[in-house]
Design a protein around this motif. Structure first.
Motif, mmCIF file in Angstrom:
data_model
loop_
_atom_site.group_PDB
_atom_site.id
_atom_site.type_symbol
_atom_site.label_atom_id
_atom_site.label_comp_id
_atom_site.label_asym_id
_atom_site.label_seq_id
_atom_site.Cartn_x
_atom_site.Cartn_y
_atom_site.Cartn_z
ATOM 1 N N CYS A 213 29.483 32.779 45.683
ATOM 2 C CA CYS A 213 29.874 32.519 47.069
ATOM 3 C C CYS A 213 31.206 33.173 47.375
ATOM 4 N N VAL A 214 31.994 33.425 46.344
ATOM 5 C CA VAL A 214 33.310 34.042 46.518
ATOM 6 C C VAL A 214 33.262 35.520 46.126
ATOM 7 N N TYR A 215 32.692 35.801 44.969
ATOM 8 C CA TYR A 215 32.555 37.174 44.482
ATOM 9 C C TYR A 215 31.095 37.461 44.140
ATOM 10 N N LEU A 237 28.821 44.296 32.917
ATOM 11 C CA LEU A 237 29.022 43.623 34.195
ATOM 12 C C LEU A 237 29.016 42.103 34.037
ATOM 13 N N GLN A 238 28.215 41.611 33.102
ATOM 14 C CA GLN A 238 28.197 40.168 32.854
ATOM 15 C C GLN A 238 29.557 39.686 32.363
ATOM 16 N N ARG A 239 30.202 40.485 31.542
ATOM 17 C CA ARG A 239 31.529 40.108 31.058
ATOM 18 C C ARG A 239 32.516 40.024 32.230
ATOM 19 N N ILE A 240 32.363 40.905 33.198
ATOM 20 C CA ILE A 240 33.212 40.851 34.387
ATOM 21 C C ILE A 240 32.919 39.596 35.187
ATOM 22 N N ALA A 241 31.631 39.294 35.370
ATOM 23 C CA ALA A 241 31.248 38.092 36.111
ATOM 24 C C ALA A 241 31.825 36.842 35.458
#
Length: 300
Positions: A213-215, A237-241
């Motif tokens: 909801c935010v990113y 990308l999962q590590r970033i999430a």
């Protein structure tokens, strides 16, 4: 019947500084999320401070999201409430306004046995047309009731419109049991943001994510990379999430979500009492942490 999939965003509920629901900002948040590529919207759940809202307020928010979305994305309204009567009223309302389906949390706070849980969900599912999809919602750490897979199967056997479940607990053994319901055709949406990629690999249809909801961007990117079989990229990308989950306290305090949305130009307002907004020092720390993370990840 439509089903949830991909990045389904659990929406916060914007309030004014005086504590009233801000429907104008509900509409703007809806547009913001759609513009960022989320696949479905899920307002009025835990992230939406559902137990702090009246039935009338929940109806107004539901109507606003459905109207603003305008069919651009799938919208499932969370209809679970503290009483069976309110849950049924909200379920019927969601159908009437043209929502694509509903989610329904287990009864909360007071204990309910397996038979009581089964009859509760069957009653709610039968209150709407049998072609109107229903997702069960199990969040035992908050609701104080746990929906076992065999109970969910019995509900699905009795109600053809019960097509899936949102499971907001990081238990992959139970997740796998849910995935076996209806001979593997039951839709399972993980509610733990940090487990998106692993859940997809198990066979879940996606995640119902509060942090998105935010990113939304890193979560949408993970899903797209996975769908394109770019697994190493999906892992990166999962590590970033996960870093965004950690920075935003991963739903343990929605005040972080609302402050971060303000920093992104979306006024989600204040928390509703007894929850409180962040203290100035907390807000400053969050701003600095997000600024650093955004520079590294190019989001923001």
């Amino acid at each position: 019947m439509k089903r949830l999939y991909g990045i389904t965003t659990a929406m916060v509920t914007p309030f004014t500084r005086e504590g009233e629901v801000n429907l104008n900002q509900v509409g703007k948040l809806t547009d913001f999320l759609i513009s960022k590529g989320v696949h479905c919207l899920y307002p009025l759940g835990t992230t939406g401070e559902m137990i702090r809202l009246s039935v009338a307020e929940r109806k107004a928010v539901a109507e606003t999201v459905v109207k603003q979305a305008g069919g651009r994305v799938t919208v499932f309204i969370h209809a679970g409430a503290t009483t069976l009567q309110d849950t049924i009223e909200l379920a019927k309302h969601a159908h009437t306004i043209g929502a694509d389906g509903i989610g329904v949390v287990t009864p909360i706070f007071l204990g309910a046995n397996d038979r009581e849980l089964e009859e509760f969900f069957v009653t709610v599912a039968n209150s709407v047309p049998d072609n109107f999809p229903v997702y069960l919602y199990n969040i035992p750490q908050c609701a104080a009731n746990d929906l076992k897979a065999d109970v969910a199967q019995r509900v699905a056997d009795r109600c053809p419109n019960v097509v899936g479940i949102k499971y907001s607990y990081p238990d992959f053994l139970r997740t796998n049991e849910y995935l076996n319901i209806n001979n593997g055709t039951f839709s399972v949406m993980q509610g733990s943001d940090r487990l998106l990629l692993a859940a997809l690999a198990m066979g879940c249809d996606g995640v119902i994510s509060g942090v998105s909801c935010v990113y939304p961007e890193p979560f949408v990117a993970v899903y797209e990379a996975y769908q394109q079989n770019r697994i190493e990229e999906a892992r990166r990308l999962q590590r970033i999430a996960v870093r965004y989950c950690e920075t935003l306290k991963s739903g343990s305090n929605m005040a972080y979500f609302k402050e971060a949305l303000r920093l992104r130009g979306v006024d989600a307002g204040s928390m509703r009492a007894p929850q409180l907004d962040l203290l100035p020092g907390e807000a400053d720390s969050l701003r600095l942490a997000l600024a650093e993370l955004n520079r590294e990840t190019l989001y923001g």
